[in-house]
Design a protein around this motif. Structure first.
Motif, mmCIF file in Angstrom:
data_model
loop_
_atom_site.group_PDB
_atom_site.id
_atom_site.type_symbol
_atom_site.label_atom_id
_atom_site.label_comp_id
_atom_site.label_asym_id
_atom_site.label_seq_id
_atom_site.Cartn_x
_atom_site.Cartn_y
_atom_site.Cartn_z
ATOM 1 N N CYS A 11 0.830 -1.197 0.000
ATOM 2 C CA CYS A 11 0.000 0.000 0.000
ATOM 3 C C CYS A 11 0.872 1.257 0.000
ATOM 4 O O CYS A 11 0.676 2.163 -0.795
ATOM 5 C CB CYS A 11 -0.897 -0.035 1.229
ATOM 6 N N LEU A 35 -8.378 -10.084 4.385
ATOM 7 C CA LEU A 35 -8.756 -9.331 5.585
ATOM 8 C C LEU A 35 -7.682 -8.317 5.943
ATOM 9 O O LEU A 35 -7.981 -7.201 6.372
ATOM 10 C CB LEU A 35 -9.002 -10.291 6.741
ATOM 11 N N GLY A 76 -5.648 -6.784 3.828
ATOM 12 C CA GLY A 76 -5.782 -5.669 2.892
ATOM 13 C C GLY A 76 -6.944 -4.775 3.262
ATOM 14 O O GLY A 76 -6.842 -3.544 3.240
ATOM 15 N N LEU A 77 -8.044 -5.395 3.655
ATOM 16 C CA LEU A 77 -9.236 -4.641 4.024
ATOM 17 C C LEU A 77 -8.956 -3.757 5.238
ATOM 18 O O LEU A 77 -9.325 -2.579 5.262
ATOM 19 C CB LEU A 77 -10.362 -5.625 4.337
ATOM 20 N N ALA A 120 -6.767 -0.851 4.207
ATOM 21 C CA ALA A 120 -7.500 0.147 3.436
ATOM 22 C C ALA A 120 -8.405 0.993 4.325
ATOM 23 O O ALA A 120 -8.519 2.200 4.138
ATOM 24 C CB ALA A 120 -8.337 -0.534 2.355
ATOM 25 N N PHE A 121 -9.052 0.361 5.304
ATOM 26 C CA PHE A 121 -10.005 1.115 6.113
ATOM 27 C C PHE A 121 -9.349 1.893 7.253
ATOM 28 O O PHE A 121 -9.895 2.876 7.722
ATOM 29 C CB PHE A 121 -11.083 0.179 6.672
ATOM 30 N N PRO A 144 -6.892 5.919 6.154
ATOM 31 C CA PRO A 144 -7.324 7.315 6.190
ATOM 32 C C PRO A 144 -7.486 7.845 7.610
ATOM 33 O O PRO A 144 -7.349 9.047 7.830
ATOM 34 C CB PRO A 144 -8.668 7.293 5.454
ATOM 35 N N TYR A 145 -7.751 6.960 8.574
ATOM 36 C CA TYR A 145 -7.938 7.437 9.941
ATOM 37 C C TYR A 145 -6.602 7.711 10.628
ATOM 38 O O TYR A 145 -6.495 8.618 11.447
ATOM 39 C CB TYR A 145 -8.762 6.440 10.750
ATOM 40 N N PHE A 205 -6.218 0.135 -2.486
ATOM 41 C CA PHE A 205 -6.330 0.412 -1.045
ATOM 42 C C PHE A 205 -7.079 1.703 -0.755
ATOM 43 O O PHE A 205 -6.991 2.244 0.333
ATOM 44 C CB PHE A 205 -4.934 0.525 -0.427
ATOM 45 N N THR A 206 -7.802 2.223 -1.746
ATOM 46 C CA THR A 206 -8.360 3.565 -1.574
ATOM 47 C C THR A 206 -9.662 3.543 -0.794
ATOM 48 O O THR A 206 -10.600 2.838 -1.154
ATOM 49 C CB THR A 206 -8.610 4.217 -2.941
ATOM 50 N N PHE A 207 -9.680 4.303 0.291
ATOM 51 C CA PHE A 207 -10.930 4.525 1.011
ATOM 52 C C PHE A 207 -10.924 5.954 1.529
ATOM 53 O O PHE A 207 -10.022 6.348 2.258
ATOM 54 C CB PHE A 207 -11.083 3.521 2.155
ATOM 55 N N PRO A 236 -13.122 8.333 3.662
ATOM 56 C CA PRO A 236 -14.331 8.404 4.494
ATOM 57 C C PRO A 236 -14.931 9.800 4.525
ATOM 58 O O PRO A 236 -14.276 10.773 4.171
ATOM 59 C CB PRO A 236 -13.819 7.997 5.885
ATOM 60 N N ALA A 282 -13.631 -1.505 -2.142
ATOM 61 C CA ALA A 282 -12.617 -2.134 -1.286
ATOM 62 C C ALA A 282 -13.093 -3.499 -0.801
ATOM 63 O O ALA A 282 -12.359 -4.486 -0.890
ATOM 64 C CB ALA A 282 -12.300 -1.232 -0.095
ATOM 65 N N LEU A 291 -10.774 -6.468 -2.489
ATOM 66 C CA LEU A 291 -9.824 -7.116 -1.589
ATOM 67 C C LEU A 291 -10.282 -8.508 -1.175
ATOM 68 O O LEU A 291 -9.476 -9.380 -0.900
ATOM 69 C CB LEU A 291 -9.584 -6.232 -0.361
ATOM 70 N N VAL A 292 -11.582 -8.720 -1.123
ATOM 71 C CA VAL A 292 -12.081 -10.028 -0.698
ATOM 72 C C VAL A 292 -12.558 -10.831 -1.913
ATOM 73 O O VAL A 292 -13.242 -11.832 -1.790
ATOM 74 C CB VAL A 292 -13.189 -9.851 0.368
ATOM 75 N N CYS A 340 -14.752 -13.112 6.593
ATOM 76 C CA CYS A 340 -14.861 -12.905 5.149
ATOM 77 C C CYS A 340 -16.325 -12.814 4.740
ATOM 78 O O CYS A 340 -16.699 -12.020 3.871
ATOM 79 C CB CYS A 340 -14.182 -14.036 4.382
#
Lengths: 89, 512
Positions: free
Chosen positions: A18, A75, A77-78, A81-82, A85-86, B167-169, B171, B184, B188-189, B346
């Motif tokens: 990333c 999971l 990667g998820l 990604a989430f 930004p925080y 990887f873009t998010f 919010p 995403a 990703l899944v 998942c």
């Protein structure tokens, strides 16, 4: 236990991939990465993902290991990604 | 003028197939995700069954004692053994080995008064039949699964920056965030989405593609089953005549269970044919999932007097093995609890992908829903309501189902049926609620209700006695409740925060 190791390795790997992208590197450090650093981060990402694969295969064997690995990197990667930004704020 | 690019037609296909089947698919995926822990939920729904640390052979001895006292004349005894995932010891006499039986207390060997319940199996059955008549349900779910594959492939085609946006998010950016979240969770899944959808279709290959069985076996499934298994070993047992046997002591179960476990992995159930006779046979079945292959129907046969192995578990032929491995990949019975958790999380990601997808449809049209004519506007209004009822309402209904299990009176006749009725009634009520309330309030109230019911689920164990150990289930429920409380809380603050931004911002991307 080994599950956690494999998950952490996968997270590290995904984080490396990333941050190897210009856009996301800038998000965290507000400057562009040098091409060397970018390649290094990506390389490290792939190495860590491979290590995660090796651990998965060690734990679950050749049949189930890859199945678990795909789930783990998804999971990982998820969450990268989430969470990115925080943590960037 | 009417010529569309490939991306545009794919976007059209993705939008509409995704929307129409998205609601159905969300219901299938959510109940499927819950069904990963069907036995654990089942245990929670039968709080009269105590947690036990007894060994399998000790439990089997208790069951044998009970059967010898109650059914000395029966031709077959069946024992369902407690294992890693469940504390339930059940016994039954007679040929039928599916369908309940009597639950015993493994410590005393006495029958337990267990409440009648639809059990965790409800989620499992709903997942592939939608509680419709079996074949109709399976066809409907199969159609939805095909639509899911279509939506996945068309989604990949219309995603313009698959790797760049990996990887873009972003919010708190309205429609942009919904699209990012949808992308995403989908990208990703993706291996999981593709695997679970495709293997789901493969499980019912005989129902979806019956031509070969019709041609070769005249549609006779029993014949096919025999041909697949290979017949000889079966006949050897059935051919013997039970009349010429004398009374004989049954062999000790402990070494037999140990041998079965060595050959097949942990054992789930025993069947004892002709108990107490010289031609007694003991059949041991493994729990599913000592390997990826779905070993349903596999068993090992022992002589009931000498304890000798009469038949080793069968090894599948390559073609059958392929199908069974795919089915096994879907059922997730292998790899123990860590694998189960992976599938569960998942699965939740899949649900999130579907939910963000259908919500995105309405978010896009909230500002200018007249863009697609009168039909489009009507559809937008319907979609807005259905989204609430399907996404939030179904979650409320699932928790309400669990609440009904503890709150309905124990002596109620047809209690299991009433639990299911509560599930559907609550779901219907949520639709009514979604229709009469403004959309924002409807989302907020239903999500809030689902969150509250999840978080307070552990309190139910204080009502009446509950003997099992439900720590993990209750922790999970609370965690899911907190997860649901988050969007609910967001909905409370959203209007003020977003109002100014909405004025200045023009729609950015229309495709995908």
């Amino acid at each position: 236990m080994a599950l956690i190791v494999a998950l952490l390795l996968a997270c590290g790997g995904m984080l490396g991939l990333c941050l190897g992208l210009e856009r996301h590197y800038k998000q965290l450090w507000h400057r562009l990465p040098s091409p060397m650093l970018r390649r290094g981060l990506r390389g490290m990402g792939w190495v860590l993902l491979a290590a995660s694969f090796a651990v998965s295969v060690q734990v679950w064997g050749w049949a189930m290991g890859p199945v678990a690995w795909f789930g783990l990197i998804s999971l990982a990667g998820l969450s990268v990604a989430f969470l990115l930004p925080y943590s960037a704020r | 003028m009417k010529h569309k690019t490939l991306t545009q037609s794919m976007a059209w296909l993705h939008t509409w197939s995704g929307l129409i089947f998205g609601w159905l698919l969300f219901a299938i995926f959510l109940t499927g995700t819950l069904a990963v822990f069907d036995k654990e939920i089942d245990g929670w729904m039968r709080p009269e069954i105590p947690a036990t640390s007894l060994s399998q052979s000790a439990a089997a001895q208790q069951a044998l004692g009970y059967l010898a006292r109650q059914h000395p004349e029966a031709k077959t005894w069946n024992i369902g053994l407690p294992g890693e995932r469940s504390d339930t010891l059940t016994v039954s006499a007679g040929e039928q080995r599916r369908g309940g039986g009597t639950a015993l207390d493994p410590r005393t060997g006495e029958p337990l008064a267990v409440r009648e319940t639809a059990g965790g199996g409800f989620f499992f059955r709903f997942h592939f039949t939608l509680n419709l008549p079996r074949d109709l349900g399976i066809w409907t779910v199969g159609l939805a699964a095909m639509a899911m594959l279509v939506a996945l492939i068309s989604g990949i085609v219309i995603h313009k920056k698959f790797f760049k946006d990996f990887f873009t998010f972003r919010p708190a950016k309205g429609q942009r965030s919904w699209l990012d979240a949808h992308n995403a969770t989908a990208v990703l899944v993706l291996p999981f989405h593709l695997m679970i959808t495709y293997t789901g279709l493969v499980i019912f290959y005989l129902i979806y593609m019956p031509a070969a069985v019709d041609a070769l076996f005249d549609g006779d499934r029993d014949n096919l089953g025999r041909a697949l298994r290979g017949a000889p070993a079966e006949q050897q047992v059935r051919g013997e005549r039970p009349t010429r046997s004398e009374a004989a002591e049954l062999t000790a179960l402990e070494p037999l269970l140990a041998e079965a476990e060595r050959a097949m992995g942990p054992v789930s159930s025993l069947s004892i044919h002709n108990p107490g006779r010289s031609n007694a046979r003991i059949e041991a079945r493994p729990v599913l999932g000592n390997r990826i292959e779905l070993t349903k129907g596999q068993s090992m046969l022992f002589d009931g007097v000498s304890g000798e192995v009469l038949r080793q578990p069968a090894v599948s032929r390559p073609s059958l093995l392929t199908q069974k491995v795919m089915a096994g990949l879907h059922f997730a019975q292998f790899g123990g609890y860590s694998m189960r958790w992976l599938y569960f999380v998942c699965g939740l990601a899949s649900c999130a992908m579907l939910a963000t997808g259908v919500v995105l449809f309405t978010v896009k049209r909230r500002r200018r829903h007249d863009g697609e004519g009168a039909v489009g506007a009507l559809l937008y209004h319907i979609a807005e309501r259905l989204n609430v009822a399907v996404v939030a309402g179904l979650m409320v209904a699932c928790v309400a189902f669990l609440w009904a299990n503890r709150l309905l009176p124990v002596e109620l006749a047809q209690r299991g049926g009433w639990e299911v009725r509560v599930f559907f009634l609550v779901w219907l009520l949520s639709l009514g609620h979604a229709i009469i309330r403004p959309w924002r309030s409807a989302w907020r109230e239903q999500l809030g209700l689902a969150a509250a019911l999840c978080i307070s689920l552990p309190a139910l164990s204080l009502l009446g006695e509950s003997l099992g150990d439900y720590l993990y289930l209750e922790l999970t429920s609370v965690a899911l409740g907190l997860l649901l409380a988050w969007p609910c809380w967001k909905l409370y603050q959203a209007p003020k925060e977003r109002a100014p931004r909405r004025v200045g911002k023009q729609p950015v991307a229309q495709v995908n």
